[in-house]
Design an enzyme around this catalytic site. Structure first.
Site, PDB file in Angstrom:
ATOM      1  N   HIS A 133      45.400  40.443 -10.059  1.00  0.00           N
ATOM      2  CA  HIS A 133      44.381  40.223 -11.007  1.00  0.00           C
ATOM      3  C   HIS A 133      43.574  41.537 -10.911  1.00  0.00           C
ATOM      4  O   HIS A 133      42.250  41.469 -10.754  1.00  0.00           O
ATOM      5  CB  HIS A 133      43.649  39.188 -11.115  1.00  0.00           C
ATOM      6  CG  HIS A 133      42.865  38.711 -12.381  1.00  0.00           C
ATOM      7  ND1 HIS A 133      43.085  37.328 -12.964  1.00  0.00           N
ATOM      8  CD2 HIS A 133      42.192  39.487 -13.269  1.00  0.00           C
ATOM      9  CE1 HIS A 133      42.311  37.403 -13.977  1.00  0.00           C
ATOM     10  NE2 HIS A 133      41.852  38.545 -14.015  1.00  0.00           N
ATOM     11  N   ARG A 164      43.505  27.714 -10.943  1.00  0.00           N
ATOM     12  CA  ARG A 164      44.095  28.885 -11.133  1.00  0.00           C
ATOM     13  C   ARG A 164      43.077  30.229 -10.336  1.00  0.00           C
ATOM     14  O   ARG A 164      42.215  30.336 -11.013  1.00  0.00           O
ATOM     15  CB  ARG A 164      44.517  29.573 -12.356  1.00  0.00           C
ATOM     16  CG  ARG A 164      44.948  30.905 -12.487  1.00  0.00           C
ATOM     17  CD  ARG A 164      45.284  31.362 -13.840  1.00  0.00           C
ATOM     18  NE  ARG A 164      45.854  32.653 -13.982  1.00  0.00           N
ATOM     19  CZ  ARG A 164      45.187  33.906 -14.648  1.00  0.00           C
ATOM     20  NH1 ARG A 164      44.372  33.333 -15.445  1.00  0.00           N
ATOM     21  NH2 ARG A 164      45.912  34.934 -14.466  1.00  0.00           N
ATOM     22  N   ASN A 209      46.981  33.924 -22.133  1.00  0.00           N
ATOM     23  CA  ASN A 209      45.373  34.127 -22.150  1.00  0.00           C
ATOM     24  C   ASN A 209      45.199  34.124 -23.691  1.00  0.00           C
ATOM     25  O   ASN A 209      45.480  35.299 -24.176  1.00  0.00           O
ATOM     26  CB  ASN A 209      45.027  35.130 -21.336  1.00  0.00           C
ATOM     27  CG  ASN A 209      45.045  34.953 -19.656  1.00  0.00           C
ATOM     28  OD1 ASN A 209      45.359  33.852 -19.297  1.00  0.00           O
ATOM     29  ND2 ASN A 209      44.644  35.941 -19.030  1.00  0.00           N
ATOM     30  N   GLU A 244      44.170  31.167 -19.560  1.00  0.00           N
ATOM     31  CA  GLU A 244      42.657  31.584 -19.746  1.00  0.00           C
ATOM     32  C   GLU A 244      42.402  31.137 -21.332  1.00  0.00           C
ATOM     33  O   GLU A 244      43.160  31.797 -22.218  1.00  0.00           O
ATOM     34  CB  GLU A 244      42.507  32.880 -19.458  1.00  0.00           C
ATOM     35  CG  GLU A 244      42.522  33.344 -18.056  1.00  0.00           C
ATOM     36  CD  GLU A 244      41.794  34.613 -18.083  1.00  0.00           C
ATOM     37  OE1 GLU A 244      41.114  35.286 -18.826  1.00  0.00           O
ATOM     38  OE2 GLU A 244      42.578  35.371 -16.835  1.00  0.00           O
ATOM     39  N   GLU A 285      47.786  39.769 -17.111  1.00  0.00           N
ATOM     40  CA  GLU A 285      47.645  40.780 -18.333  1.00  0.00           C
ATOM     41  C   GLU A 285      47.808  42.025 -17.926  1.00  0.00           C
ATOM     42  O   GLU A 285      47.176  43.001 -18.111  1.00  0.00           O
ATOM     43  CB  GLU A 285      46.215  40.649 -18.597  1.00  0.00           C
ATOM     44  CG  GLU A 285      45.531  39.328 -19.094  1.00  0.00           C
ATOM     45  CD  GLU A 285      43.966  39.296 -19.668  1.00  0.00           C
ATOM     46  OE1 GLU A 285      43.367  40.229 -19.711  1.00  0.00           O
ATOM     47  OE2 GLU A 285      43.664  38.327 -20.163  1.00  0.00           O
ATOM     48  N   TYR A 296      41.900  34.482 -26.408  1.00  0.00           N
ATOM     49  CA  TYR A 296      40.511  34.548 -26.794  1.00  0.00           C
ATOM     50  C   TYR A 296      40.217  34.851 -28.361  1.00  0.00           C
ATOM     51  O   TYR A 296      39.117  34.196 -28.577  1.00  0.00           O
ATOM     52  CB  TYR A 296      39.799  35.742 -26.057  1.00  0.00           C
ATOM     53  CG  TYR A 296      39.917  35.451 -24.650  1.00  0.00           C
ATOM     54  CD1 TYR A 296      40.756  35.766 -23.689  1.00  0.00           C
ATOM     55  CD2 TYR A 296      38.630  34.736 -24.084  1.00  0.00           C
ATOM     56  CE1 TYR A 296      40.871  35.691 -22.348  1.00  0.00           C
ATOM     57  CE2 TYR A 296      38.725  34.373 -22.569  1.00  0.00           C
ATOM     58  CZ  TYR A 296      39.636  34.884 -21.786  1.00  0.00           C
ATOM     59  OH  TYR A 296      39.677  34.388 -20.424  1.00  0.00           O
TER      60      TYR A 296
END
Ligand code: GCO
Length: 444
Positions: free
Chosen positions: A119, A75, A290, A348, A164, A292
């Site tokens: 991005h 990606r 994504n 991600e 995002e 985290y």
């Protein structure tokens, strides 16, 4: 010991982004992150993306490295100012040729390209005329998307419109710690709306230019937990979940903004035109998530929106993000249950730790390997519960420019010496290699 097998043709990959790895600044237009890096105090030690890790010139060796690591997917993001230096007008053929060569190199190495169109590197020329605060930028984005999909659409079959939009809108325009650096809640919500609008406008254009492709969007999502089961904390969790997750999930999958947060926004709500939400909620083929960490929250009248985000005892990465693998299972199962995306990718997941390069060129990053092993297992739990998870992209292939942290945070599974630009696979890369090759995770 148990072996967790993943579905056949599960896409194991790594992820990067143009501004964070490419460099090659002399062959593209300026973007808002070039400007932000020059804003004194905004980026660690004034680091910038002029060279980054020079993927622009070293991409062939990087693709060879990916193939050696057994990844079958990659990606990356396309730099808008590398395609259109001023954001509109004359196409920079050198830039378009670069991405065409990159895609060919990936395909020849047996690696499936997943292209993100935005991005965060908005051309400076467009920021000068309003940037994402201007509705026109949504149309400019569609023109840019068409140019890229027309050129690469015969070989790229997985497209992500935005990475995002919450971070672009809120961190860039409410908190001011990302480009362009504004601190205005109404502006942030309007930016978020135009990002979503540009996504919806671009979906049919990409489909037309790249027939048979899968088109999606990537959202950074946080599973949100109340500190206690008190009514106040449950309400705080609802508000945090609405602001972090539902503000973008609801328009894309349900065709409306979440009423509770819309009411909370009051006069700051974005200007929305009649057809906007039907455009934004055009069906997509997958959702990129994504992940985290989680949000653990409590009611606190002194906190933003009456919410206090807690910092519980536990393990934390160098970003001070709690290590919470269960949160990945929870967000995957919740999103599938509440929004029924046709497919999901973890676009991600990864971690920053202080890595040490040994004299013999090794990096024994046991913490990162443990982090990834636990999160792969968490993803497997979601698949076992019926979530249509189709792939997993580790952030990141290699150490790179970590936005306001500059080069002070290493997320790569490949270590980069930022002076020599030499690459050194870390132990975690060898772990990922075994997972990709066996399509399974072994738990001790
Ligand atoms: C993000 C961005 C990446 C970051 C990574 C670590 O999710 O913030 O997509 O560009 O570098 O997530 O913060």
């Amino acid at each position: 010991m148990s072996r967790l097998r993943f579905p056949a043709d599960f896409a194991w990959g790594s992820a990067t982004a143009s501004f964070q790895i490419e460099g090659g600044v002399e062959e593209r237009g300026q973007c808002i992150w070039d400007d932000f890096c020059r804003w004194p105090g905004k980026v660690f030690e004034g680091d910038n993306g002029d060279v980054a890790v020079d993927h622009y010139h070293l991409y062939r060796a990087d693709v060879t490295l990916m193939a050696r690591l057994g990844f079958r997917a990659y990606r990356f993001s396309v730099s808008w100012p590398r395609i259109l230096k001023e954001g509109i007008g004359e196409v920079n053929d050198v830039g378009l040729d670069y991405y065409s060569r990159l895609v060919d190199e990936l395909l020849e190495a047996g690696i499936e390209p997943y292209a993100t169109l935005y991005h965060w590197d908005l051309p400076t020329a467009l920021q000068r005329v309003g940037g994402w605060a201007s509705r026109d930028t949504a149309s400019r984005f569609v023109e840019y998307a068409r140019i890229v999909a027309d050129r690469l659409g015969d070989r790229v079959h997985h497209w992500i419109t935005h990475n995002e939009p919450w971070v672009v809108a809120m961190v860039g325009n409410l908190y001011g710690t990302h480009a362009p650096g504004w601190e205005d809640p109404g502006l942030a919500l309007q930016v978020g709306h135009h990002l979503l609008l540009s996504h919806g406008l671009a979906v049919p254009v990409i489909r037309q230019a790249s027939p048979g492709s899968q088109v999606g969007i990537t959202l950074n999502l946080y599973p949100t937990y109340p500190a206690t089961t008190s009514a106040e904390d449950l309400d705080a969790a609802r508000i945090q979940d609405g602001f972090s997750n539902r503000w973008f999930l609801d328009p894309v999958f349900k065709g409306h903004y979440p009423e509770d947060i819309w009411a909370l926004a009051g006069a700051q709500v974005p200007r929305v035109e009649q057809a906007d939400l039907s455009i934004i909620s055009r069906p997509i083929d997958f959702l990129g998530i994504n992940y985290y960490s989680r949000h653990l929250v409590a009611s606190d009248p002194s906190g933003p929106m009456g919410v206090q985000t807690l910092h519980p005892e536990g393990e934390y990465t160098q970003m001070d993000w709690e290590v919470y693998p269960q949160g990945l299972t929870d967000i995957l199962t919740r999103v599938y249950a509440d929004y029924s995306p046709r497919a999901i990718y973890v676009t991600e997941n990864g971690c920053a730790y202080e890595d040490v390069l040994t004299s013999d060129g090794q990096v024994h990053d046991a913490k990162r390997t443990a982090y990834l092993r636990a999160h792969f297992a968490a993803a497997h739990k979601a698949i076992a519960q019926g979530v249509p998870l189709r792939g997993y992209f580790v952030w990141s292939l290699m150490d790179n420019f970590e936005w306001a942290y500059g080069y002070s945070r290493r997320f790569g599974i490949v270590y980069v010496d930022f002076q020599s630009l030499r690459r050194y696979p870390k132990d975690s890369a060898l772990f990922c290699q075994s997972v990709a090759q066996e399509n399974a995770v072994v738990l001790n």
